[in-house]
Design a protein around this motif. Structure first.
Motif, short mmCIF file in Angstrom:
data_model
loop_
_atom_site.label_atom_id
_atom_site.label_comp_id
_atom_site.label_asym_id
_atom_site.label_seq_id
_atom_site.Cartn_x
_atom_site.Cartn_y
_atom_site.Cartn_z
N VAL A 98 120.73 -36.04 38.09
CA VAL A 98 121.26 -35.72 36.76
C VAL A 98 121.26 -34.20 36.66
O VAL A 98 120.24 -33.60 37.01
CB VAL A 98 120.38 -36.31 35.64
N ILE A 155 123.83 -43.41 32.16
CA ILE A 155 123.13 -42.12 32.02
C ILE A 155 122.94 -41.74 30.54
O ILE A 155 121.87 -41.28 30.15
CB ILE A 155 123.88 -40.98 32.76
N TYR A 159 119.62 -43.43 26.89
CA TYR A 159 118.76 -42.24 26.75
C TYR A 159 119.01 -41.61 25.37
O TYR A 159 118.06 -41.26 24.65
CB TYR A 159 119.09 -41.25 27.87
N THR A 160 120.26 -41.48 25.02
CA THR A 160 120.60 -40.84 23.73
C THR A 160 120.11 -41.69 22.56
O THR A 160 119.60 -41.16 21.57
CB THR A 160 122.13 -40.59 23.66
N GLN A 163 116.46 -41.03 22.33
CA GLN A 163 116.12 -39.67 21.90
C GLN A 163 116.50 -39.41 20.44
O GLN A 163 115.78 -38.74 19.72
CB GLN A 163 116.84 -38.66 22.81
N TRP A 164 117.66 -39.92 20.03
CA TRP A 164 118.20 -39.55 18.71
C TRP A 164 118.33 -40.72 17.74
O TRP A 164 118.64 -40.53 16.57
CB TRP A 164 119.59 -38.90 18.88
N ILE A 171 126.14 -38.19 17.64
CA ILE A 171 125.41 -36.92 17.58
C ILE A 171 126.36 -35.74 17.79
O ILE A 171 127.52 -35.93 18.18
CB ILE A 171 124.25 -36.88 18.62
N THR A 175 125.36 -31.49 22.13
CA THR A 175 124.09 -31.96 22.68
C THR A 175 124.30 -32.63 24.03
O THR A 175 123.65 -32.27 25.02
CB THR A 175 123.40 -32.91 21.67
N THR A 176 125.21 -33.59 24.10
CA THR A 176 125.46 -34.21 25.42
C THR A 176 126.17 -33.22 26.35
O THR A 176 126.03 -33.31 27.57
CB THR A 176 126.28 -35.51 25.31
N ARG A 178 125.26 -30.40 26.98
CA ARG A 178 124.23 -29.67 27.72
C ARG A 178 124.05 -30.23 29.13
O ARG A 178 123.55 -29.56 30.01
CB ARG A 178 122.88 -29.78 26.97
N VAL A 179 124.43 -31.51 29.28
CA VAL A 179 124.22 -32.18 30.58
C VAL A 179 125.55 -32.79 31.04
O VAL A 179 125.73 -34.01 31.05
CB VAL A 179 123.13 -33.28 30.43
N ASN A 286 114.30 -39.00 34.48
CA ASN A 286 114.82 -39.54 33.22
C ASN A 286 114.95 -41.06 33.34
O ASN A 286 115.42 -41.56 34.37
CB ASN A 286 116.21 -38.96 32.92
N THR A 288 117.01 -43.72 32.09
CA THR A 288 118.27 -43.77 31.36
C THR A 288 118.74 -45.19 31.04
O THR A 288 119.72 -45.34 30.31
CB THR A 288 119.37 -43.02 32.14
N TYR A 366 119.49 -25.80 17.76
CA TYR A 366 118.97 -26.35 19.02
C TYR A 366 119.02 -25.24 20.06
O TYR A 366 119.86 -25.25 20.95
CB TYR A 366 119.88 -27.52 19.40
N1 UDP Z 1 121.13 -36.89 27.98
C1 UDP Z 1 121.31 -38.20 28.35
N2 UDP Z 1 120.81 -38.61 29.56
C2 UDP Z 1 120.18 -37.79 30.40
C3 UDP Z 1 119.99 -36.45 30.03
C4 UDP Z 1 120.47 -36.03 28.79
O1 UDP Z 1 121.86 -38.99 27.60
O2 UDP Z 1 119.76 -38.25 31.48
C5 UDP Z 1 121.67 -36.44 26.67
C6 UDP Z 1 120.71 -36.78 25.53
O3 UDP Z 1 121.46 -37.02 24.37
C7 UDP Z 1 119.91 -35.50 25.41
C8 UDP Z 1 120.99 -34.45 25.65
O4 UDP Z 1 121.83 -35.03 26.66
O5 UDP Z 1 119.29 -35.37 24.15
C9 UDP Z 1 120.51 -33.09 26.08
O6 UDP Z 1 119.66 -33.23 27.22
P1 UDP Z 1 118.64 -32.08 27.62
O7 UDP Z 1 117.99 -32.48 28.89
O8 UDP Z 1 119.32 -30.78 27.56
O9 UDP Z 1 117.59 -32.19 26.42
P2 UDP Z 1 116.21 -31.42 26.12
O10 UDP Z 1 115.64 -30.97 27.44
O11 UDP Z 1 116.58 -30.30 25.20
O12 UDP Z 1 115.39 -32.48 25.45
#
Ligand code: UDP
Ligand code: FAD
Length: 388
Positions: A98, A155, A159-160, A163-164, A171, A175-176, A178-179, A286, A288, A366
């Motif tokens: 990932v 993936i 996970y989302t 987390q959320w 969301i 945010t998504t 970022r990855v 992670n 997932t 964030y």
């Molecule tokens: N995310 C996901 N699966 C993963 C990694 C990230 O769905 O394996 C999504 C999830 O919504 C997460 C966001 O991408 O909150 C940002 O991930 P990041 O690792 O940047 O989050 P942080 O380290 O800030 O918690």
């Protein structure tokens, strides 16, 4: 009246520490830092646990940046351990890189189908590019769309949700993003040119940063027990405070949450120490598709600590923040409604004179660590220019 400080900084996290140092050193101001925890370094605090393993008490922190000024600035206070963070997703027992990349593609589809898909992806988006999962799902090519659905399901979705408590569509799309899906065989979590870990840890970095004759740090002090706000401005210990205030805590708390609480996600960290050299294959795994936790981090990978026969991991479980004692607001929940609520609080601080909101909590953004340093430096540039 003789006020012993020119400047009050609330919070000894990264925002507060950089601001304090800049105002003290560049501005020649006498700075009082109030921190309600019994330690400096905010969420980057990294003590050793009872087994001697260095942990990140408030979650794994890996420094990375593209901003030369930020890297040079922090390098004044630390040397670096070269660490390139790598993360795998545990998908029904199979560990794939990932961000999902060309190696993950092969693991998911096998070499032949993966080769055909890779060709299509590279033709559509170009080699070494990053595509967000939401964009990939908008592809009109049925094969790419099917792949996007696979990545989404395996993936992102669960996970989302963990987390959320919301889906990736619900969301903030940043945010998504970022990855993103990465059309590369580079399996590092970040591609920033400068990344690593402070050689002696974050707390030592903060200690050096705050070690300046013009800076006084008081720990275990909630600023709200010393500072009051009223129509006339800020009071410190009952007397009007004419100096600068940099506030890095949650802005709703300043006003007793009078418009309602700003929503945050909090985390429960389940630390476990195991009598083995290493517990898992990577610094972070992670989860997932399964398990109640989002991820497990094993700190020895990050810190490089050489300590045979023992290791500590942390499982992260996300919950809605309620404001109960002992809970920490970690992640602002970015949405139009929440930004509007934030704006109402922010407006209340505008009548307070030289009162500045800085940091992840105070600005309800964030931010990664490097963005906080950049913000703090920019604010101080601005404040010190005004002073000259
Ligand atoms: N995310 C996901 N699966 C993963 C990694 C990230 O769905 O394996 C999504 C999830 O919504 C997460 C966001 O991408 O909150 C940002 O991930 P990041 O690792 O940047 O989050 P942080 O380290 O800030 O918690
Ligand atoms: P904080 O670190 O939260 O500091 C604020 C300080 O203010 C705290 O110490 C708090 O106790 C104090 N305070 C609040 N209110 C008061 C009050 N009333 N009186 C006195 N003191 C008060 N960034 C990265 O770049 N890389 C990463 O790998 C990374 N991982 C992360 C993992 C997790 C789980 C989380 C939650 C964040 C992560 N971050 C990461 C982001 C990083 O933590 C933030 O960018 C950074 O800590 C923000 O610094 P800050 O000073 O704004 O906030």
């Amino acid at each position: 009246m003789n006020v012993p400080y020119d400047c009050l900084v609330i919070g000894a996290g990264l925002a507060g520490a950089v601001a304090a140092r800049e105002l003290a050193e560049r501005g020649g101001m006498r700075v009082l830092v109030l921190e309600r925890r019994n330690h400096i370094a905010g969420n980057a605090y990294d003590p050793a646990d009872e087994s001697g393993v260095i942990i990140h008490q408030y979650g794994p922190h890996i420094f990375h940046t593209r901003d030369r000024r930020v890297f040079d600035y922090l390098s004044r206070f630390t040397r670096w351990r070269n660490y390139q963070h790598r993360v795998v997703a545990n998908v029904h027992g199979v560990e794939m890189p990932v961000p999902f990349n060309l190696t993950s593609l092969e693991m998911a589809y096998g070499p032949e189908r993966a080769a055909a898909l890779e060709k299509k992806l590279l033709a559509a988006y170009g080699a070494e590019t990053k595509v967000t999962i939401l964009d990939l799902r908008r592809s009109e090519d049925p094969e790419i769309k099917a792949l996007a659905d696979y990545v989404y399901e395996h993936i992102f979705l669960h996970y989302t949700m963990k987390q959320w408590d919301q889906s990736p569509e619900e969301i903030d799309p940043n945010t998504t993003a970022r990855v993103p899906v990465f059309l590369s065989r580079d399996d590092r979590y970040f591609q920033d040119p400068w990344q690593g870990m402070p050689l002696e840890g974050y707390t030592a970095l903060f200690r050096k940063m705050l070690d300046h004759p013009n800076i006084t740090v008081e720990l275990g002090v909630d600023a709200r027990t010393r500072m009051t706000l009223d129509a006339a401005g800020v009071r410190l210990d009952g007397a009007p405070f004419p100096g600068l205030v940099v506030y890095t805590g949650a802005v709703d708390e300043l006003f007793d949450c009078r418009f309602g609480r700003l929503p945050y996600r909090t985390l429960e960290f389940q630390f476990e120490t195991h009598p083995v050299d290493f517990y898992q294959s990577h610094g972070t795994v992670n989860y997932t598709v399964s398990e109640p936790w989002t991820r497990i981090t094993e700190f020895k990978y990050l810190t490089g600590q050489d300590l045979p026969g023992v290791t500590t991991i942390a499982k992260e479980i996300s919950h809605a923040y309620t404001g109960a004692a002992g809970e920490t607001p970690y992640y602002p929940i970015i949405s139009p409604d929440n930004q509007a609520l934030y704006a109402r609080y922010e407006a209340l601080t505008r009548n307070l004179g030289r009162f500045y909101l800085l940091g992840r909590l105070a600005e309800y953004k964030y931010y990664n660590m490097d963005a906080i340093v950049a913000r703090a430096l920019a604010l101080c540039d601005d404040l010190l220019q005004r002073k000259e």
